[in-house]
Design an enzyme around this catalytic site. Sequence first.
Site, PDB file in Angstrom:
ATOM      1  N   GLU A 141       0.651  -1.120  -0.157  1.00  0.00           N
ATOM      2  CA  GLU A 141      -0.101  -0.081  -0.076  1.00  0.00           C
ATOM      3  C   GLU A 141       0.768   1.232   0.227  1.00  0.00           C
ATOM      4  OE1 GLU A 141      -0.849  -2.568   1.859  1.00  0.00           O
ATOM      5  OE2 GLU A 141      -2.873  -3.209   1.329  1.00  0.00           O
ATOM      6  N   HIS A 200      -9.895  -5.204  11.276  1.00  0.00           N
ATOM      7  CA  HIS A 200     -10.539  -5.242   9.852  1.00  0.00           C
ATOM      8  C   HIS A 200     -12.051  -4.341   9.789  1.00  0.00           C
ATOM      9  CE1 HIS A 200      -7.797  -8.265   8.880  1.00  0.00           C
ATOM     10  NE2 HIS A 200      -8.057  -7.834   7.348  1.00  0.00           N
TER      11      HIS A 200
HETATM   12  C1  TPP Z   1      -1.840  -4.452   4.466  1.00  0.00           C
HETATM   13  C2  TPP Z   1      -3.000  -5.234   4.087  1.00  0.00           C
HETATM   14  N1  TPP Z   1      -3.393  -5.252   3.001  1.00  0.00           N
HETATM   15  C3  TPP Z   1      -4.112  -6.118   2.341  1.00  0.00           C
HETATM   16  C4  TPP Z   1      -4.722  -6.965   2.989  1.00  0.00           C
HETATM   17  C5  TPP Z   1      -5.912  -7.905   2.351  1.00  0.00           C
HETATM   18  N2  TPP Z   1      -5.172  -9.304   2.145  1.00  0.00           N
HETATM   19  C6  TPP Z   1      -5.620 -10.228   2.988  1.00  0.00           C
HETATM   20  S1  TPP Z   1      -4.737 -11.773   2.855  1.00  0.00           S
HETATM   21  C7  TPP Z   1      -3.935 -10.918   1.373  1.00  0.00           C
HETATM   22  C8  TPP Z   1      -3.285 -11.829   0.303  1.00  0.00           C
HETATM   23  C9  TPP Z   1      -2.065 -12.441   1.135  1.00  0.00           C
HETATM   24  O1  TPP Z   1      -1.415 -13.415   0.259  1.00  0.00           O
HETATM   25  P1  TPP Z   1      -0.099 -14.051   0.970  1.00  0.00           P
HETATM   26  O2  TPP Z   1       0.515 -13.442   1.637  1.00  0.00           O
HETATM   27  O3  TPP Z   1       0.404 -15.015  -0.150  1.00  0.00           O
HETATM   28  O4  TPP Z   1      -0.904 -15.124   1.993  1.00  0.00           O
HETATM   29  P2  TPP Z   1      -1.823 -16.520   1.573  1.00  0.00           P
HETATM   30  O5  TPP Z   1      -3.195 -15.887   1.611  1.00  0.00           O
HETATM   31  O6  TPP Z   1      -1.565 -16.968   0.296  1.00  0.00           O
HETATM   32  O7  TPP Z   1      -1.776 -17.382   2.818  1.00  0.00           O
HETATM   33  C10 TPP Z   1      -4.541  -9.875   1.257  1.00  0.00           C
HETATM   34  C11 TPP Z   1      -4.137  -8.725  -0.044  1.00  0.00           C
HETATM   35  C12 TPP Z   1      -4.226  -7.162   4.365  1.00  0.00           C
HETATM   36  N3  TPP Z   1      -5.211  -8.030   5.260  1.00  0.00           N
HETATM   37  N4  TPP Z   1      -3.356  -6.510   4.828  1.00  0.00           N
END
Ligand code: TPP
Lengths: 343, 343, 348, 348
Positions: free
Chosen positions: B77, B146
């Site tokens: 972000e 959240h």
């Molecule tokens: C700072 C932030 N930005 C966006 C989100 C929304 N979000 C939650 S999980 C996720 C994807 C994360 O992917 P990854 O790190 O590969 O973990 P996985 O879900 O594959 O276990 C996003 C964008 C968040 N929780 N925090």
Amino acid sequence: MSAATAETGDVAGAQSGSAVMTYREALRLALREEMARDERVFLMGEEVGVFDGSYKVSAGLLEEFGPDRVRDTPISEEGFVGAGVGAAMLGERPVVEIMTINFLLVAMDQVVNHAAKIGAMFGGEVRCPMVIRTPNGAGNQLTAQHSQSFEGWFAHTPGLKVVAPATPADAKGLLKAAIRDDDPVLVIENLPIYKEKGEVPLDPDFVTPIGLANVAREGSDLTIVSHSFATVRALHVAEKLKQEQGLDVEVVDLRSLRPLDVETVAASVAKTNRVVCVEEGWPTYGVTAEIAARIQKACFDDLDAPVERVGMAEVPLPYAKNLELAAMPNEDRIAAAVLATLA
Amino acid sequence: MSAATAETGDVAGAQSGSAVMTYREALRLALREEMARDERVFLMGEEVGVFDGSYKVSAGLLEEFGPDRVRDTPISEEGFVGAGVGAAMLGERPVVEIMTINFLLVAMDQVVNHAAKIGAMFGGEVRCPMVIRTPNGAGNQLTAQHSQSFEGWFAHTPGLKVVAPATPADAKGLLKAAIRDDDPVLVIENLPIYKEKGEVPLDPDFVTPIGLANVAREGSDLTIVSHSFATVRALHVAEKLKQEQGLDVEVVDLRSLRPLDVETVAASVAKTNRVVCVEEGWPTYGVTAEIAARIQKACFDDLDAPVERVGMAEVPLPYAKNLELAAMPNEDRIAAAVLATLA
Amino acid sequence: MAIEIDTLRDLYEQMVLIRVFETESERQYKAARIGGYCHLSSGQEAATVGVVHALEADDLLVTGYRCHGFALARGVDPDAVMAELFGRRDGCSHGRGGSMHLLDVSRGFYGGWGIVAGQLPVATGLALGLVRQGKPQAVLCELGDGAINMGAWHESLNLAAVWDLPVVFMVVNNGFGMGTAVDRASAIEELYKRADSYGIRGERIDGDDIEASYGAAAELLAEARDQRRPSVLEVMTYRYRGHSVADAGLAYRTKDDVARHMEHDPLLRVRALLRDAGISETELDEVDARADARVAGAVAAADASPLPDVDGLAAGMYAAGSDVQFERMMPGSPFGEEELVFAGGLGT
Amino acid sequence: MAIEIDTLRDLYEQMVLIRVFETESERQYKAARIGGYCHLSSGQEAATVGVVHALEADDLLVTGYRCHGFALARGVDPDAVMAELFGRRDGCSHGRGGSMHLLDVSRGFYGGWGIVAGQLPVATGLALGLVRQGKPQAVLCELGDGAINMGAWHESLNLAAVWDLPVVFMVVNNGFGMGTAVDRASAIEELYKRADSYGIRGERIDGDDIEASYGAAAELLAEARDQRRPSVLEVMTYRYRGHSVADAGLAYRTKDDVARHMEHDPLLRVRALLRDAGISETELDEVDARADARVAGAVAAADASPLPDVDGLAAGMYAAGSDVQFERMMPGSPFGEEELVFAGGLGT
Ligand SMILES: Cc1ncc(C[n+]2csc(CCOP(=O)(O)OP(=O)(O)O)c2C)c(N)n1
Ligand SMILES: Cc1ncc(C[n+]2csc(CCOP(=O)(O)OP(=O)(O)O)c2C)c(N)n1
Ligand SMILES: [Mg+2]
Ligand SMILES: [Mg+2]
């Protein structure tokens, strides 16, 4: 005893009496006493060690306590604030210095979405007893990115506690209370206030309770409600208005912003019936907005005039000295607001 | 015409009339119209493209406008908000989607200490015409990290503009106004509101002016001042109190938080003499604090009762459904506040 | 690293428990008895169980929001995990945290965090705490392939390396961050190589191979404990279900992609190992049956657990003794605040 | 890369101009005619001038707060720079920005930023803007050795690499971030190697060698323009003065350290090159004299420039046409807000 000897620290062991010292020295004394008192207390931040602190609050502490307890960090506010959060979860007592509150913007997530959430979000199973110390304020032509006061944002956040001492005595007392507190506490210092002098109790067990405002000056004509450096300004204005116009202005120094001692404010307003709230930062959606909102409800029948607010003019603070001066909540503007509210 | 056809987008070209569609569809329509109208407008954020948007606001836009204008970003972000700032300085019109306002905490520095400062700090030599779209709000057991509403923090910041539409029509009108504006504008959306339906003007030149509140419902007994989803709640409460108790509650939907249309609020309070301010977030040091502070000063002689405030209970929002429900500014709590203020 | 056969059978049982638990969680979510975001780890069992098995009793664990499997592998009571998902008083976070915020200090599990990469600075701090307390343990910090692009990654890795902190950063590379494939989010696909920027060791292993997962984790955790060096362990695996239960998981990949990965399902791989080692099908079926029963028991226990007490809305927000600090805040407070938040007490 | 002699003489003149300007700035600061933070770049002239010389007319430049030298090297009028330091109307930011926030869009200089590493995401965005506009240019983004440990570094480099953006990140390694030596702040001392984490090119050069600085920058900028690839250029140099004028600069290094670096002062090195190439001492002294005169002229011009108009306190905060949006905000506003902020107009 003199501030100079306070500076050299001979006072740390003293059991009683008081000494005149600067706000900066009072903070240092609090750090030294608490570090001596509790092994779990350690300081970290940019330039707190070898450099003796950007604003010299931690001068001499590296030498006295060593590099494990006085930790210079890389420039990584999000990283080391979070390191404080994690260490605190294990029962350590980190005191994290953020050079100025402007730089907390890069660490907001660790403060607001981590430290503040721990107690409630995990059902009380783990706590986060950490302190974040940082100065707010403006006045030395530091310009738009370096002249801000965001304490209201932290005071808005359930799970955090926020204190903002206005005197050297409270700087010592509130920092010590914050370090001993079992929750995350932000201690809001202030740039121009570091050099202010005052009597400071030397008793190592002296603390200023969190959540208790202070009637810094008694008066019957009007109440000024303020915190941090605005209280210093308010006391000057009150004195000046006494001298020049025989007005008795009461000054309530909030000291804590969350918890907020509305009782003391309300008692004062019940007496004076008129109030001006002052802050260093922008009033709109700022600290004084909440103070005014509380007063108008708690003291609805007591008010003879609307609650007035004075703060920094609502612009990104310009560099030019004449513009900066015009924008600050200087004593003339505060006095004018008081007179307008009395009119 | 149906929301379904609005969804498929046949309406984008239409020159007049209106259609019933969801808030989500109205936002999408605004994006499509502005992207069609101005090459400089492009969308970026996490999952806005291939995934069709976390909350499907941007569904179909990648297909329609291609990957240069609908850019999926890494989870960064601070990085991509800043990328929006830089692109805007060159005259581009980035629309940055932040999945929810909670994640803006990691990008605060780029929003508050960069985007907001550019116009003033560089003496008006360069501007930052960007939009940041993000939903606030709670209600689906998303828990403490959240479920927050930080719009007041941005509204506190000189140099930013903040709007928070409460209806599909204003979602379209204010997003379009924000995209056409030459300053950084935060468009505060809301999670539960995305599915709300309403009439939306199809005229591609329809915009809702920034800085203008809306009297969403006329009444003479009391004024509810609200924004975003709280306005939806307020209108339900007003209707219910009309049905059940014959009360005429006026609802002022702020629409903009900075600039803030105090004139419309004050005119309403002058008529009703009683007011309840409602917000989705925590009231203390929140949006309603400023609204109350303005009203008590602007309408000092008009008020028959203190300005009341209702918002989320001041705790990190717990997960359990019963706790979450109790903490929300639900219709029962708003109605109770209205009745208490009328008592 | 080869794992002794009885142990391997236990680990298989954990893996099955997780798979069954996740499948049941999805069912309960769709039955609206679980709310919020619910991120399942089906398909990632070997990586989860293998790495967690390398933890010593006093080591610490920190994860993101996809944490059911880690909690179970770490030995958190399935009843308490399911009760948390149900938002009940007996949940491991007393119904306050839900799916993303599991925690059990008694198991050295310090959460379950929801902000991508937000757990990294916290994990670094836990490691700092261990060092300050002269403890020999290490911290395992889980993150995803998408999280590695957050600034918090960089600041945490650098700080851990500069301060020689005992933390192993486990990057669970399951191919996607929500709908974004790794190569669209990260400038390099071999994520473990980012360890070089901090002068620390980085390894990549097949996370669906439980012995490889265990072996690499054991080695890096030992280094962290003995030499106080942080490291990066990238485990390659695959997420079978959508990003969360709300995501069908097919906008960014095909059914075939998923099916292809399921062909070498980590559970089947361990099952094969056990069969080769002479464990009978019936014995393995018994293991599966025990897992089914355990999860059914967890659902029953969760169901039986009471809702949290609304009077305790603010419980735990502040430490015991804080109520007195807030006593003077009541005048003029927002509507209902005193009754809702303060009446029940903060520090309990 | 060898630089043609007349050009080198011009570059020498720029370097002297910067040195004299910085020395004068310190004097004026101590005379209280310059306020705020004032960060000098004395000792870093070869790096500054050499790299900036590699910029084409339409390339863009972004820096941190230590920006006097960059502004001058980029051709911003010294009168306008000194006037900005004095906080006057004719300053390049009209007295609103001061030492840290110089800017001159006509020279492609997009600021002077004060938050460590905050300029990196902005620079990435400028590069994105160039690409969207189909322009062939590149962006040069200056940062310090201390800034490289900020999360913004990581997010910006990754984004620039994933999106193939034309930006060269110039890491000015002057040995310290305030009082913190590089090895105490960064887990690796060869900062340029962090480029590997993004699959992009990283180079380190002797920044006090103007030909090396120019050559490396020219090559990487050309790559950025032609192949749309970001890169990292670490320039090794040394800061003679304290972190800012307020810092004596000796708490973390000795007088000898500074003296040792001054022995191979970049100005002397270029002067030697020019002498070897047959430029006479007198001619070089004339160059020095011109620089002295230019700076004296800048001080005089700054002095003659009027203070900004207090009525224009809010000028520029919002775009033209914003006043009407704020018109209805006046009732109940804080004391004096209407007169101070709105009376003078926002959009002018
Ligand atoms: C700072 C932030 N930005 C966006 C989100 C929304 N979000 C939650 S999980 C996720 C994807 C994360 O992917 P990854 O790190 O590969 O973990 P996985 O879900 O594959 O276990 C996003 C964008 C968040 N929780 N925090
Ligand atoms: C986010 C942030 N943290 C801290 C500061 C205070 N600060 C200003 S300059 C500086 C040191 C930067 O060092 P370096 O990046 O090496 O640049 P140099 O000063 O050597 O040119 C610090 C800590 C800041 N401006 N921003
Ligand atoms: Mg992933
Ligand atoms: Mg440096």
